[in-house]
Structure formats: C-alpha cells, structure tokens
Scaffold this motif. Structure first.
Motif, PDB file in Angstrom:
ATOM      1  N   LEU A 175    -106.461  28.965  59.833  1.00 56.65           N
ATOM      2  CA  LEU A 175    -107.648  29.785  59.562  1.00 56.65           C
ATOM      3  C   LEU A 175    -107.324  30.860  58.538  1.00 56.65           C
ATOM      4  O   LEU A 175    -108.100  31.118  57.626  1.00 56.65           O
ATOM      5  CB  LEU A 175    -108.175  30.426  60.847  1.00 56.65           C
ATOM      6  CG  LEU A 175    -109.414  31.314  60.639  1.00 56.65           C
ATOM      7  CD1 LEU A 175    -110.577  30.492  60.117  1.00 56.65           C
ATOM      8  CD2 LEU A 175    -109.811  32.009  61.926  1.00 56.65           C
ATOM      9  N   THR A 176    -106.142  31.473  58.696  1.00 56.65           N
ATOM     10  CA  THR A 176    -105.731  32.486  57.715  1.00 56.65           C
ATOM     11  C   THR A 176    -105.709  31.890  56.324  1.00 56.65           C
ATOM     12  O   THR A 176    -106.218  32.465  55.369  1.00 56.65           O
ATOM     13  CB  THR A 176    -104.320  33.012  58.047  1.00 56.65           C
ATOM     14  OG1 THR A 176    -104.253  33.319  59.413  1.00 56.65           O
ATOM     15  CG2 THR A 176    -103.992  34.225  57.227  1.00 56.65           C
ATOM     16  N   ALA A 216    -110.835  35.953  61.495  1.00 59.07           N
ATOM     17  CA  ALA A 216    -109.511  35.882  60.869  1.00 59.07           C
ATOM     18  C   ALA A 216    -108.838  37.244  60.880  1.00 59.07           C
ATOM     19  O   ALA A 216    -107.659  37.374  61.190  1.00 59.07           O
ATOM     20  CB  ALA A 216    -109.623  35.354  59.437  1.00 59.07           C
ATOM     21  N   LEU A 236    -104.772  40.233  55.701  1.00 53.99           N
ATOM     22  CA  LEU A 236    -104.178  38.968  56.130  1.00 53.99           C
ATOM     23  C   LEU A 236    -102.763  38.794  55.581  1.00 53.99           C
ATOM     24  O   LEU A 236    -101.958  38.078  56.173  1.00 53.99           O
ATOM     25  CB  LEU A 236    -105.069  37.794  55.721  1.00 53.99           C
ATOM     26  CG  LEU A 236    -106.328  37.658  56.568  1.00 53.99           C
ATOM     27  CD1 LEU A 236    -107.203  36.528  56.055  1.00 53.99           C
ATOM     28  CD2 LEU A 236    -105.976  37.410  58.029  1.00 53.99           C
ATOM     29  N   TRP A 254    -100.731  41.353  55.275  1.00 54.74           N
ATOM     30  CA  TRP A 254     -99.960  42.280  56.103  1.00 54.74           C
ATOM     31  C   TRP A 254     -99.835  41.741  57.520  1.00 54.74           C
ATOM     32  O   TRP A 254     -98.768  41.753  58.119  1.00 54.74           O
ATOM     33  CB  TRP A 254    -100.677  43.627  56.052  1.00 54.74           C
ATOM     34  CG  TRP A 254    -100.184  44.667  56.981  1.00 54.74           C
ATOM     35  CD1 TRP A 254     -98.888  45.028  57.220  1.00 54.74           C
ATOM     36  CD2 TRP A 254    -100.984  45.503  57.804  1.00 54.74           C
ATOM     37  NE1 TRP A 254     -98.850  46.048  58.136  1.00 54.74           N
ATOM     38  CE2 TRP A 254    -100.106  46.360  58.505  1.00 54.74           C
ATOM     39  CE3 TRP A 254    -102.362  45.634  58.004  1.00 54.74           C
ATOM     40  CZ2 TRP A 254    -100.565  47.327  59.410  1.00 54.74           C
ATOM     41  CZ3 TRP A 254    -102.807  46.592  58.897  1.00 54.74           C
ATOM     42  CH2 TRP A 254    -101.921  47.423  59.591  1.00 54.74           C
ATOM     43  N   ARG A 255    -100.949  41.236  58.049  1.00 58.81           N
ATOM     44  CA  ARG A 255    -100.924  40.706  59.402  1.00 58.81           C
ATOM     45  C   ARG A 255    -101.579  39.332  59.422  1.00 58.81           C
ATOM     46  O   ARG A 255    -102.762  39.211  59.683  1.00 58.81           O
ATOM     47  CB  ARG A 255    -101.717  41.611  60.349  1.00 58.81           C
ATOM     48  CG  ARG A 255    -101.045  42.898  60.675  1.00 58.81           C
ATOM     49  CD  ARG A 255    -101.284  43.239  62.145  1.00 58.81           C
ATOM     50  NE  ARG A 255    -100.724  44.530  62.477  1.00 58.81           N
ATOM     51  CZ  ARG A 255     -99.463  44.705  62.770  1.00 58.81           C
ATOM     52  NH1 ARG A 255     -98.652  43.688  62.781  1.00 58.81           N
ATOM     53  NH2 ARG A 255     -99.023  45.911  63.066  1.00 58.81           N
ATOM     54  N   PRO A 256    -100.796  38.274  59.132  1.00 59.35           N
ATOM     55  CA  PRO A 256    -101.387  36.945  58.964  1.00 59.35           C
ATOM     56  C   PRO A 256    -102.140  36.439  60.187  1.00 59.35           C
ATOM     57  O   PRO A 256    -103.000  35.571  60.065  1.00 59.35           O
ATOM     58  CB  PRO A 256    -100.195  36.042  58.682  1.00 59.35           C
ATOM     59  CG  PRO A 256     -99.126  36.939  58.225  1.00 59.35           C
ATOM     60  CD  PRO A 256     -99.330  38.244  58.904  1.00 59.35           C
ATOM     61  N   HIS A 257    -101.802  36.950  61.368  1.00 61.30           N
ATOM     62  CA  HIS A 257    -102.493  36.445  62.547  1.00 61.30           C
ATOM     63  C   HIS A 257    -103.638  37.338  62.986  1.00 61.30           C
ATOM     64  O   HIS A 257    -104.173  37.176  64.067  1.00 61.30           O
ATOM     65  CB  HIS A 257    -101.506  36.286  63.699  1.00 61.30           C
ATOM     66  CG  HIS A 257    -100.465  35.254  63.411  1.00 61.30           C
ATOM     67  ND1 HIS A 257    -100.708  33.908  63.555  1.00 61.30           N
ATOM     68  CD2 HIS A 257     -99.211  35.370  62.955  1.00 61.30           C
ATOM     69  CE1 HIS A 257     -99.626  33.250  63.207  1.00 61.30           C
ATOM     70  NE2 HIS A 257     -98.715  34.102  62.841  1.00 61.30           N
ATOM     71  N   ALA A 275    -100.327  32.406  67.488  1.00 65.22           N
ATOM     72  CA  ALA A 275    -101.358  31.435  67.100  1.00 65.22           C
ATOM     73  C   ALA A 275    -100.732  30.252  66.369  1.00 65.22           C
ATOM     74  O   ALA A 275     -99.637  30.318  65.871  1.00 65.22           O
ATOM     75  CB  ALA A 275    -102.379  32.118  66.194  1.00 65.22           C
TER      76      ALA A 275
END
Lengths: 341, 250, 296
Positions: free
Chosen positions: A123-124, C228, C282, C284-287, C295
């Motif tokens: 999703l990212t 996201a 995203l 910085w913090r992909p999850h 995840a």
C-alpha cells in the motif's frame, strides 16, 4: 545419467529457456508486415506500439521484480514533456537523439524516486508512486509558462527522423519509427531478463528474504530495474509526444497507470510480450466497446477485470495449455531438425 | 585450530523480551557444531543475528577475527557465511536448475550482468551437475519449485546454500518436516560436506545431533546454558533436566 | 483562520469516518479495497433518494443509509471479496478497481451523471457566531456525529469482547483462529460495519463533498492517504491523518489564488502540499504514522 550428460542437459535446459520461440518470430514478422499490409491503420497501430512499450516498462518492475506501481505514468509524462520541449525550443532537433535524451531524463527521475519504493508495504508503494505522479502533474500544471499548463504543450514542430523521414500526416513514418523503437527496446529487454541480473530479479519477486540470503543486494537491484523501467516509460512517452507533436497533463493521470495494469492483466506479466498483447486487446476492446455502449464502457471493463481476477490468471493460462503444448511440440520438432538430434 | 566465527556478549531484545542473552560462542574452522535447546530458546534468533537478518542490541560478531556486526546481510554471504531456513525459503517460480544457476552466478559477482545469457557460462555446468546429483535433484531439475514434493524442496534448500560455496554453513533444522524415509538423503549430504567447511547445526532430533556433532552448545531462554564436546553434553545431567524436566514435575 | 480550522476539522472527521472501514479491512484481512468509496456513494445516494423522493426525515435517512450500506457490504463481502482474500495485492487492486468501475457505471445509469444534493433540514442550514468565529451548523453536526462515532469505535475496540477479538485477529490471524476466535465472522461483520460507516459518511458528506457517480474515483485517493499515512494498527493513526488531510485540503482550497506575505498562492497548491507531505511521511515512516512495523 552420468555427470557429463547431466552437465550437458543442464546447459541445454538453460539455453532452452531463452531461445526464440516460433510464436515470437511470427509476431514480429506480422508486426513488420503491417507496415505494408495495413496502411490505413497506422495511427492506431502506432498508438498500440507506444502503449505496448509503456506496458513493457511496467512489466519489468511488476512482472519481474514484483513492485506494484500505480504512478508509472510519471515517467511517461516526464519523457513526453522532455521530448516535446527539446523539439519546441530546438535544443535537440533530431528526434531519435531527443528520444534517447528524454529516456535518460525519465531514468534520472526513476533513479531519484526509486528509493521511495524500497520500504514499506504494498500500500505504501502504491501511495508513494501515485503521489509522485500526482505531484509531477501539479508541477507541470503550475508551470504553464514552460509546459502550457492545462492546455498542453503546443507549438511543437518535429524535424525529420534521422534527417530523412518526415513525420507525415497519415502517420506512416511515425508508425515505422514507433515499431522499430518497440522492436529494439524489446530485444534489449529480452537480454536483460534472460541475464543473471534478470534471474536475480525473479528471485527477488519470489522471495526477497532468500535472495538476500544468497548474497543479493535486493535494494540495489530494485533501484537498477526501476531506473531501467523509467527509461523505457520515458521513451514511450517521448514517442507519443513526438508522433503527436503535443504533450498534455493527461499523460500523468492515474487513468493511464490504471489502463497499464489492465493491459498487463489481460496480456499477462513476466514474459515480456504481455504488454504488447494486452495493449492490442485493450485498444481494440476500447474501440469496439465505445462504439457499442459509449456510456457504459466502464462497466464492461470493470466486469472484465473482476471476472479475470476471480477466474484466476492461472486457470486462464490453463485453458491456453492445449495450444501451448502444441506449440511446445512444434518448437521441439523444429529444434530437433535443426540440431539433427 | 583457528576460530572462524565468534560472538562476544551478543544480546537481542524485543521490547521487554530478551531473545538472546549475553551469548559468547567460539566456533573453530572445520567444526561440526550443534546448537540445541528447548523450543523458544532463541536458536533461530541467534542464526538470524549471525547472518544479519536481525541487528543485535548489544555485542559483536567476528568472522575470521574481523568485526562483521555492522555488515549487511547480503555482504556476509560474500564473506562465506551462508544459512538455510527452518521453513523452506525457496523461489516458487524458478526451477532447481535456475536456483542453482542463480546462486553460482551471484557467487561469481555476475549478479549485475544484464546482458549475457544466464546459462552461458559453460565452466559452471559440471559444478551444477555435481550438486544436482549429490542432492538427488537431477530428475526434477526443470520442474517449478512450487510443485516439488517437500523432501525435494528441503534438499534444494540445502543445495542452494551449498552452491554458494560457504566457508561457514548454518543449518536451521535441516531435517524438519522431512518424512523418516527421506531423512537419510539429507543427512548423507550434510555428512558429505568438505572438512574445511565449518558447519553449525540447529536440530531437535538427538540422533542426528549426536551422530553429526563434535561440539554442542545448549541454549536455554536465550542464554548459553552448557557447552562442550558431544560426549560431555550427553552426560551432563543439567541438559537432561532442561529437556525432560525434573522427575517430580511429570 | 479559525473558521478554516473548524471547517478543516469537520472535513477531516468526515474523511475519518469514511476511511476507517478501509483501515480495518486492510489491517484485518490484508485486503486493499479500492472500491471502498462505492459504499460511501451508496450511502450518499440512499439519503438523497430517501429525503428528496420519499420525504423521510433527515436523521432517519442517515440511519437507514448506514444500514443499507452495511447490508450491501455484507452481501458483497460474502459474494465477491471472499474470493480475493488469498490473492496477491496486485490482484486485489485490479479486482476492486473493476468493482469501482462497475459501481460508477451503475450509478451513472441509475442516477444520472449530474451532481445531486440531499435536502438537509432547515435547522442545519447556515452559521452562527461563536466568539467571532463563524460556525457552520451542518459542519458542527458532522463534528458531533463523527466525534461520537470515533469514541464509540474506540470504546468497542477496547472495552468489548468483540473488540478484543478484532484486535487479536488484526494482530495475528493464525493465532486468533487457533484461540477459537471465529475470524470469518469477524471479517464479515467488520466489513459490513466499515461499509456502513462509509455509507453514513457518504450520506453526511453530500453537502460538503458533492455526490455524483465519479465520487468513488475522486475520493479514493483521499481514503488511501488516510490509511497509508495513518497505518492500520490503531484508530488514532487514521484519525490524526484524516484531520491533517482535512485541514490541509480546506486551507489549500481557501488560500488558493490569494496573496500571503506578498506571494501569490497558486491554484491547486493544496493538492501539491498534501501529496508531498504524504510522500515525506511515508519515507519517514513507511508503515504509517502510528503503526508498528509488522505490516506485510
């Protein structure tokens, strides 16, 4: 089987993976034949060739490396605008040279954004790739002085290809240009996917953990293939810009990226020709369905997607297996007569 | 005998849980070393730390005396440290032949070669043939890994590691899930490993452990409990206690 | 300025209610559902038909839109979505894009392609003045309703047995099954509930977001941004993400074209800022902002 025979058998099996299939040769013969046999359809065929190249570029990262991208149109649009601007401001007059430069420009963009798809979940990746395409669209939109903004980039005049072949009104030379480019780039892609590098990509798609445990620097490989795919997409965009002498914001749209995914699911991923086949089927279907039910074309496309996924691509491939087996037998027969074994 | 692999005070914490607790191990070149312990003792975590899949909270890992604690996973393979997984980690769409070809071309630094055909290097064919034969994979060499029977997959799991020409081979429960009749193939291939390759084995099956290992380390709750030659450990009452529990607990 | 903040908060909370079903679905079933907006659209059209054509009181039609969307969600889940739980994310993306296309076409066919509005009651029209800040009545209602919903959701998750089962199933499905939790039933109920919430959000939002057949496509990216950026491990994540998104979007629309500190703010800057911030977060913090990195 003793080891020498086993060794030879291994070598033969590996060679068999990458041999030219008769169907492949037939495909290209037919494709080049359309230059003479279907002169009235050159505009449509050129579009199919461009879309096919674009879909091929997505197949490289999706079918071979396993990266889901919803923003591949970013590279398409970037290549298109680069080529159009090079022609409009007469920085590079010769189209083939401009094509290559546009490809490298898109590749650079791909390289820079490749780091975004390395981390996080599917999703990212989807969101980030989509975001990049949307940001690029906005940037193009805001800088109307350069890009023509919402009206698109106009006033582009194309010089003859290689100094000799003019872009004529019926799109004849344009089509030959697109087809030759598609052919050359597919051949190059063929070498790439059959190489040790290509094999490593497939291993990454299957199991990145094990790939790393075999000594593969997964992130580095993904960056490389993403950059290459961006090059291909940029070239496709540049082709469209050059044959249309126009570039528009719509080239960055999500619709384009979504259409690509559809082409690849129709044509199949992971064997290079899925993009072109999907583009053919898609374009023909689009024409047919739009004349049939102009308003509700979207419904049938949606239904098609749902049905394809529900049946499953494996099972659909299974329906084709009698044909595939026949072709395999034909292939073996030809090989045997050639090597006299 | 020189020490090829060493850990110094290795520790791994996940929040409040200490999975690896101050583990210091020395493994000599050519060793046949087994790592045993009850479930959850942290054996696989230790392998993950050694290979770089996990980063330690504290401590050091030395390979040939050089500190590799900060070296990324894929580079450690290049230094000669290779592992197999407890649950098969294979490439479903690739055939055993392709998997081995991949391992060997990576080993030769050919991984970024995007131009020549993957199967073109004739000099590796004999080696591939030898591995295929040794691991009984010749008859399935062109089948997709995903459809192979479990025993063959397990053999491929180990064959792929061998194809990397490891200097230190970490085997995580190589016989796990393999039916009784097929185990001897796996064991035979492990026993046939060259003597200059250092082998560290995680296993639960004590028959395998005692027939294979010369030295044994026992891990309990992430810490090194007992270590010594296999005879010493076999006789040690503490080991029996930790595996079987005290008599009055039953 | 404060009005913008107020409007942004209202918009954000609406987005949260719309998107939280998507977050649960992704976290619970690892399902990327790009068709989530279709349930919102269903709710929107439900309230339009009920209020405008049948004169049903607004409050009742809001409740009915929740129910209708929940039922549609339940049916869709059992009939269609079950087939793609085990498939790859790519196939889920393609499948749900197909569903969106179909729903857009159906809406176009049934309701026509122009924008429609629900007839909101007189009491909710207009603004009133609160210490110099203009407070829109309708937006206030949205904040109140969404606030109550958020608190209820958090309470359900934390204090009820169903909530613990849901959290367990999100955390580790296999273990949850092993504990005897009926994960399939939780899937169906959560999906239905999430769709119902989306429908309610769509119903509430016709006034603010506008309702036409392209609604699911237009707002899909907003829902995806919320999920996201917010992550799927909690409710707070998407809540904060939705508020951020709402405020940025409203501010962007408001300030577009005007001059701030002598610089002319270009049109569409809001969108640009949103996407850029999303990409930065995203990276910085992909999850997601608040999730643990477990995840897939």
């Amino acid at each position: 089987m003793d080891q020498t025979t086993l060794a030879k058998h291994s070598a033969d099996s590996l060679a068999a993976r990458t041999r030219w299939r008769p169907l492949e040769i037939l495909f290209w013969l037919a494709a080049f034949a359309t230059i003479w046999l279907a002169p009235t359809h050159h505009l449509l065929l050129a579009e199919i060739a461009i879309l096919g190249l674009f879909a091929l570029s997505l197949d490289l990262i999706l079918g071979y490396a396993g990266i889901i991208s919803l923003g591949h149109a970013a590279f398409f649009g970037f290549g298109a605008y680069t080529a159009a601007l090079l022609a409009k401001f007469e920085f590079i007059n010769e189209p083939v040279l401009a094509l290559i430069v546009a490809g490298f420009a898109a590749a650079l963009l791909g390289f820079v954004t490749s780091f975004l798809v390395l981390r996080g979940t599917d999703l990212t990746r989807i969101m980030v790739t989509l975001g990049v395409a949307l940001v690029l669209r906005e940037v193009a939109n805001q800088n109307g002085w350069l890009t023509g903004g919402a009206d698109g980039l106009q006033g582009v005049t194309m010089q003859p290809i290689l100094g000799r072949f003019r872009f004529d009104m019926f799109g004849h030379n344009g089509y030959i240009y697109c087809l030759v480019t598609l052919f050359v780039m597919t051949m190059v892609a063929r070498r790439i996917v059959n190489s040790p590098f290509g094999l490593s990509l497939q291993s990454i798609r299957n199991n990145p953990l094990r790939a790393a445990a075999l000594g593969i620097n997964v992130n580095a490989r993904l960056v490389v293939v993403y950059t290459i795919a961006a090059f291909y997409a940029g070239v496709a965009g540049a082709l469209l810009a050059q044959t249309q002498a126009f570039a528009s914001l719509a080239y960055f749209d999500f619709d384009r990226s979504a259409d690509l995914l559809m082409m690849l699911i129709i044509g199949g991923t992971g064997y290079l020709y899925g993009g072109v086949i999907g583009a053919m089927v898609f374009k023909i279907m689009q024409d047919y369905l739009s004349t049939l039910t102009p308003q509700y074309w979207l419904f049938w496309i949606g239904l098609l997607l749902v049905v394809i996924v529900m049946i499953g691509r494996d099972r659909i491939a299974g329906w084709a297996s009698p044909v595939r087996d026949l072709l395999l037998k034909l292939d073996m027969a030809i090989h045997r007569t050639r090597t006299g074994s | 005998m020189s020490v090829v692999l060493e850990t110094i005070g290795l520790e791994k914490r996940f929040g409040g849980l200490t999975a690896t607790n101050n583990v210091s191990i020395k493994i000599e070149t050519g060793a046949r070393h087994a790592l045993i312990g009850p479930n959850g003792a942290g054996k696989t975590t230790l392998i993950n730390l050694l290979t770089g899949v996990l980063k330690p909270t504290k401590g050091q890992i030395l390979l040939d005396g050089k500190d590799i604690t900060a070296v990324p996973q894929h580079k450690r393979v290049g230094l000669g440290m290779v592992r197999t997984f407890q649950i098969n980690q294979l490439f479903g769409d690739l055939t055993p032949l392709e998997t081995l070809t991949l391992a060997i071309s990576e080993r030769n630094g050919d991984g970024l070669n995007a131009w020549t055909n993957a199967g073109r290097k004739a000099e590796f064919m004999p080696e591939i043939a030898a591995i295929l034969e040794r691991f009984r994979l010749a008859d399935v060499m062109n089948e997709r890994t995903a459809i192979l029977p479990y025993g063959k997959q397990r053999l491929l799991e180990i064959a792929a590691a061998i194809a990397c020409k490891p200097r230190v081979l970490l085997l995580d429960e190589p016989a796990a899930g393999v039916p009784e009749g097929e185990r001897h193939e796996i064991l035979a291939s492990i026993a046939a490993l060259p003597s200059d390759v250092t082998v560290v084995l995680i296993e639960h099956d004590m028959d395998i452990v005692f027939s294979f290992a010369k030295r044994i380390s026992v891990l309990v709750n992430g810490a090194l409990y007992v270590e010594g030659s296999s005879e010493e450990v076999a006789r040690d009452p503490r080991v029996k206690a930790v595996y079987l529990g005290e008599a009055h607990d039953a | 300025m404060l009005t913008i903040l107020f409007d942004g908060v209202a918009y954000g909370m609406l987005l949260f209610v719309l998107a939280c079903g998507l977050s649960v679905t992704l976290g619970l079933m690892n399902l990327i559902n790009l068709a989530h907006g279709a349930f919102a659209m269903a709710g929107g059209y439900a309230v339009v038909i009920l209020s405008n054509n049948y004169g049903v009181p607004f409050a009742v039609s809001l409740g009915l839109s929740f129910l209708i969307s929940a039922v549609i969600g339940l049916v869709m889940e059992r009939a269609f979505y079950v087939h793609v739980y085990r498939k790859s994310h790519l196939e889920q993306v393609l499948f749900t894009i197909g569903l969106v296309f179909m729903s857009v076409a159906i809406a176009d066919y049934a309701m026509g392609s122009s924008q429609v509005f629900a007839r909101t009651p007189e009491a909710l029209q207009g603004q009133f003045n609160f210490f110099g800040v203009g407070i829109g009545r309708y937006r206030l209602l949205i904040i109140v309703i969404c606030g109550i919903l958020t608190i209820s959701l958090q309470s359900i998750l934390v204090f009820t047995r169903f909530g613990s089962q849901l959290r367990a199933a999100v955390d580790d499905q296999r273990v949850a099954r092993g504990l005897g939790i009926n994960v399939d039933r939780i899937f169906a109920l959560s999906f239905a509930f999430g769709s119902g919430l989306a429908g309610l959000g769509g119903a509430l939002g016709t006034e603010i977001l506008g309702l036409d057949p392209t609604f699911p496509l237009k707002y899909m990216i907003y829902f995806l941004i919320v999920v996201a950026v917010g992550g799927t491990s909690s409710i707070t994540g998407p809540f904060v993400a939705a508020l951020l998104l709402g405020i940025c979007d409203v501010a962007g629309k408001y300030y577009s074209g005007s001059v701030i500190l002598g610089v002319k703010v270009p049109q569409g800057l809001g969108a640009f800022v949103i996407y850029t911030i999303m990409i930065v977060i995203l990276i910085w913090r992909p999850h997601g902002l608040f999730s643990r990195a477990t995840a897939k």
